[in-house]
Design an enzyme around this catalytic site. Sequence first.
Site, PDB file in Angstrom:
ATOM      1  CB  SER A  21      41.942  30.278  33.155  1.00 41.74           C
ATOM      2  OG  SER A  21      41.074  30.525  32.785  1.00 41.74           O
ATOM      3  CG  ASP A  79      42.719  20.592  31.420  1.00 38.36           C
ATOM      4  OD1 ASP A  79      43.754  20.105  30.347  1.00 38.36           O
ATOM      5  OD2 ASP A  79      42.631  21.025  32.074  1.00 38.36           O
ATOM      6  CB  CYS A 394      28.437  10.088  18.571  1.00 39.63           C
ATOM      7  SG  CYS A 394      27.028   9.632  20.116  1.00 39.63           S
ATOM      8  CG  HIS A 525      31.398   9.912  21.269  1.00 41.69           C
ATOM      9  ND1 HIS A 525      31.337  10.942  20.620  1.00 41.69           N
ATOM     10  CD2 HIS A 525      30.143   9.582  21.986  1.00 41.69           C
ATOM     11  CE1 HIS A 525      30.116  11.444  20.687  1.00 41.69           C
ATOM     12  NE2 HIS A 525      29.754  11.020  21.689  1.00 41.69           N
ATOM     13  CD  GLU A 527      34.566  11.291  19.351  1.00 44.54           C
ATOM     14  OE1 GLU A 527      34.895  10.741  18.804  1.00 44.54           O
ATOM     15  OE2 GLU A 527      33.856  12.247  20.172  1.00 44.54           O
TER      16      GLU A 527
HETATM   17  N1  GLN Z   1      22.452  13.898  20.190  1.00 47.58           N
HETATM   18  C1  GLN Z   1      22.183  11.878  20.332  1.00 47.58           C
HETATM   19  C2  GLN Z   1      21.844  11.403  20.741  1.00 47.58           C
HETATM   20  O1  GLN Z   1      21.590  11.583  22.224  1.00 47.58           O
HETATM   21  C3  GLN Z   1      23.174  12.606  19.932  1.00 47.58           C
HETATM   22  C4  GLN Z   1      24.478  12.708  20.889  1.00 47.58           C
HETATM   23  C5  GLN Z   1      26.497  12.533  20.646  1.00 47.58           C
HETATM   24  O2  GLN Z   1      26.486  12.966  19.295  1.00 47.58           O
HETATM   25  N2  GLN Z   1      26.913  12.442  21.779  1.00 47.58           N
HETATM   26  O3  GLN Z   1      21.482  10.491  21.101  1.00 47.58           O
END
Ligand code: GLN
Length: 548
Positions: A21, A79, A394, A525, A527
């Site tokens: 893999s 993926d 985040c 996020h 990204e």
């Molecule tokens: N640990 C933080 C939360 O739960 C940030 C989570 C993250 O960065 N995805 O709010």
Amino acid sequence: MQAKKSPQGSKYIFVVGGVMSGVGKGIAAASIGRILQARGLIVTALKIDPYLNVDAGTMNPVEHGEVFVTTDGDETDQDIGNYERFLGIEIERLNYMTTGRVYGSVIARERNLEYGGKCVEAVPHIPYEIIHRIKAAAKKAKADITIIEIGGTVGEYQNILYLEAARMMHLESPDKVMFFLVSYLPVPSKIGEMKTKPTQFAAQALNSVGIQPDFILGRSTHPIDEPRKRKLALFCNVQPDHIISAPDIDVVYEVPLNFEKENLSAKILKQFGLKAKKQDMKQWRQLVATAKSQMPPVRIGIVGKYFETGDFILPDAYISVIESLKYASWHNKRKPVIEWINSDDFEKDKKKLKELKNFDCLVVPGGFGSRGVEGKIAAIQFARENKIPYLGLCYGMQLATIEFARHVCGLKDANTTEINPKTRNPVIHIMPEQAAKLAHKQYGNTMRLGAYPCKLKEGTLASRLYGEKKIFERHRHRYEFNNDFRQVMEKKGLIFSGTSPDGKLVEIIELPKKLHPFFIGVQFHPEFLSRPLSPHPLFFGLIKAAKR
Ligand code: GLN
């Protein structure tokens, strides 16, 4: 056999791995999709992970790598991210399958007496459920082509029922189902020759479960030469022109172009008896050419933590962040030089912070738990005070507010209750419904997940970057900014430039231009939404600021 033949419907391409893999099966699957899509076909893709976990959300990064979050809030394998990036489409929960999910639905159905009193057995009921899920995903996407990547390698006990399902689908409609074996061809240094035998064994293993590969994608350090192609064809029972070379390359987005050098899309279409448009990959070609060209560098530091596993030390897994930084750099005509900075180091030695001056911009990505957090906060302070362009994702946003509260607002013990539940200044705290879930040990798929709307404040950096008033971004967190601290922080200059439409949840914070050229943190996020041909505005803005 159970299901009726659909009159038109999708064609199915199964992608299975041989030998070992981690050789880029996901990229291969995504690239096959990309070249067929470039010929005007509607393509969707599914990932099968043969473990018992219901999703990837409860596994740690060393076990599993990045957890990719979909718009509908599924916590999936990375993926799925590759499919979204290569195909430029949104993948749904339906397209991610684990053994936990498959057995879960069969058992639930049995409890509801939906099998009409029959004995429910692993075979055929599990393969039937797998087939049902694959077809449902194809139908929902109205796909012409459905690609199904089976995780792991052929010969593993865990994926036998998936291969059984694939065999059944082929038996039902041989003209609609095709198999790709993605295999590795080693070139042992002492021998200095590419060896085909492991791949021959992989093909035999596939034969032993009743499946004949139609194509072999030969992953290797080198292209496969003609004599070896002939050998593989003969011994694996595959047409010689169906042995496709997939040598190592620097830019993964070149894989579809390499496949087309061997006319792969035409060969697939021919076998399926499909007609399609001429290939259109102009923009994609341009992007790859840019990525490979000579450009001035942009030095990007990602401040995170490392995990140890045996003799190896791995960075936390952030493929989507890294790819987003690459797209943003290429579209800014810069060569991304990405370095992983261990935040633990700053906790041991404050002087090390000075090294951050070597970077054109800094990113603190998402994260959980307390290790390395003080180092991240120190790095954020350094970025703020030294006007280094900063993007917090985040946790990177939450920690930026904590840093600001501590060092600008004078709230010395400001913290998140994730780390210090007793702090007098809980700038980041848990939402009541989240606390209730944790109290009942409901950890799986219970975070704030998936896409939520966010309204942007006019005249801010965020609204300039997005060029919109309302956006949707994907979330994965339990903690939120505590509104009790909004006023004090606003007074000291922090701008709350994005909130939920009702204004209650803080989604974006930033510093005004007069205090910092580019300092922004987002609770979501971004990204997960960046695509090779359309870099995310926040990442694009970061690199643009880094150029200056
Ligand atoms: N640990 C933080 C939360 O739960 C940030 C989570 C993250 O960065 N995805 O709010």
